[in-house]
Scaffold this motif. Structure first.
Motif, PDB file in Angstrom:
ATOM      1  N   ASP A  81       0.841  -1.190   0.000  1.00 20.14           N
ATOM      2  CA  ASP A  81       0.000   0.000   0.000  1.00 20.14           C
ATOM      3  C   ASP A  81       0.881   1.246   0.000  1.00 20.14           C
ATOM      4  O   ASP A  81       1.780   1.372   0.828  1.00 20.14           O
ATOM      5  N   VAL A  82       0.623   2.137  -0.928  1.00 25.69           N
ATOM      6  CA  VAL A  82       1.394   3.377  -1.050  1.00 25.69           C
ATOM      7  C   VAL A  82       0.441   4.544  -0.857  1.00 25.69           C
ATOM      8  O   VAL A  82      -0.607   4.611  -1.506  1.00 25.69           O
ATOM      9  N   ARG A  83       0.807   5.436   0.048  1.00 25.16           N
ATOM     10  CA  ARG A  83       0.017   6.638   0.306  1.00 25.16           C
ATOM     11  C   ARG A  83       0.921   7.859   0.177  1.00 25.16           C
ATOM     12  O   ARG A  83       2.098   7.804   0.528  1.00 25.16           O
ATOM     13  N   PHE A  84       0.343   8.969  -0.282  1.00 20.95           N
ATOM     14  CA  PHE A  84       1.047  10.249  -0.293  1.00 20.95           C
ATOM     15  C   PHE A  84       0.264  11.184   0.611  1.00 20.95           C
ATOM     16  O   PHE A  84      -0.935  11.386   0.431  1.00 20.95           O
ATOM     17  N   ARG A 103      11.840  12.240   3.715  1.00 25.61           N
ATOM     18  CA  ARG A 103      10.401  12.334   3.955  1.00 25.61           C
ATOM     19  C   ARG A 103       9.724  10.972   3.912  1.00 25.61           C
ATOM     20  O   ARG A 103       8.636  10.822   3.408  1.00 25.61           O
ATOM     21  N   LEU A 104      10.377   9.952   4.443  1.00 24.71           N
ATOM     22  CA  LEU A 104       9.817   8.596   4.418  1.00 24.71           C
ATOM     23  C   LEU A 104       9.461   8.137   5.816  1.00 24.71           C
ATOM     24  O   LEU A 104      10.155   8.435   6.771  1.00 24.71           O
ATOM     25  N   VAL A 105       8.381   7.402   5.914  1.00 25.04           N
ATOM     26  CA  VAL A 105       8.058   6.687   7.124  1.00 25.04           C
ATOM     27  C   VAL A 105       7.928   5.232   6.712  1.00 25.04           C
ATOM     28  O   VAL A 105       7.074   4.882   5.912  1.00 25.04           O
ATOM     29  N   ASN A 122      15.228  -2.059  -5.065  1.00 21.44           N
ATOM     30  CA  ASN A 122      15.623  -1.217  -6.196  1.00 21.44           C
ATOM     31  C   ASN A 122      15.262   0.261  -6.050  1.00 21.44           C
ATOM     32  O   ASN A 122      15.961   1.104  -6.600  1.00 21.44           O
ATOM     33  N   ILE A 123      14.198   0.567  -5.353  1.00 22.21           N
ATOM     34  CA  ILE A 123      13.808   1.970  -5.206  1.00 22.21           C
ATOM     35  C   ILE A 123      14.414   2.569  -3.941  1.00 22.21           C
ATOM     36  O   ILE A 123      14.997   3.644  -3.967  1.00 22.21           O
ATOM     37  N   PHE A 124      14.302   1.843  -2.824  1.00 30.02           N
ATOM     38  CA  PHE A 124      14.810   2.362  -1.557  1.00 30.02           C
ATOM     39  C   PHE A 124      16.257   1.970  -1.286  1.00 30.02           C
ATOM     40  O   PHE A 124      16.911   2.561  -0.445  1.00 30.02           O
ATOM     41  N   GLY A 125      16.757   0.956  -1.973  1.00 23.49           N
ATOM     42  CA  GLY A 125      18.153   0.563  -1.816  1.00 23.49           C
ATOM     43  C   GLY A 125      18.470  -0.123  -0.501  1.00 23.49           C
ATOM     44  O   GLY A 125      19.581  -0.019   0.009  1.00 23.49           O
ATOM     45  N   ARG A 177       8.155   8.527  -8.638  1.00 15.44           N
ATOM     46  CA  ARG A 177       7.626   9.873  -8.883  1.00 15.44           C
ATOM     47  C   ARG A 177       7.211  10.539  -7.571  1.00 15.44           C
ATOM     48  O   ARG A 177       7.487  11.717  -7.341  1.00 15.44           O
ATOM     49  N   LEU A 178       6.570   9.791  -6.694  1.00 12.80           N
ATOM     50  CA  LEU A 178       6.135  10.348  -5.414  1.00 12.80           C
ATOM     51  C   LEU A 178       7.315  10.759  -4.543  1.00 12.80           C
ATOM     52  O   LEU A 178       7.268  11.784  -3.857  1.00 12.80           O
ATOM     53  N   LEU A 179       8.377   9.975  -4.571  1.00  9.02           N
ATOM     54  CA  LEU A 179       9.555  10.292  -3.765  1.00  9.02           C
ATOM     55  C   LEU A 179      10.242  11.578  -4.227  1.00  9.02           C
ATOM     56  O   LEU A 179      10.919  12.245  -3.441  1.00  9.02           O
TER      57      LEU A 179
END
Length: 100
Positions: free
Chosen positions: A2-5, A96-98, A47-50, A21-23
């Motif tokens: 689940d991805v939320r902005f 800006r990540l949780v 791959n996205i967060f490493g 894109r959101l990041l």
């Protein structure tokens, strides 16, 4: 996954394909929840967060093993209260990540 902005406009759900894109957006916070492990979650975290491969392995098998780390409790090092710091204290921000 689940991805939320989260922004001043409220909370909005997005597909995982929009994560990159959101990041890049400076106007809010990205919230990612992985309630069940799958290939999409592994891809995003790797791959996205490493994230390190060991962190990925541990996340995948989180409930499969007991987590204990031996510590030398006799000498844990100095404990400091934030009020004891002379000068500015800095808290880190992780893009800006949780992550939960």
């Amino acid at each position: 996954m689940d991805v939320r902005f989260i922004s001043d406009d409220g909370v909005r759900a997005y597909p995982a394909t929009d994560l990159k894109r959101l990041l890049d957006r400076p106007d809010g916070l990205v919230w990612v929840d992985v309630p069940t492990w799958d290939d999409e979650a592994a891809h995003a975290l790797t791959n996205i967060f490493g994230f390190h491969p060991l962190a990925i392995r541990d996340s995948r098998h989180e409930r499969d093993r007991e987590r204990t780390n031996p510590m030398d409790l006799a000498s844990p090092g100095p404990a400091r209260d934030a009020r004891d710091i002379d000068g500015p204290a800095h808290l880190g921000e992780t893009q800006r990540l949780v992550l939960t």
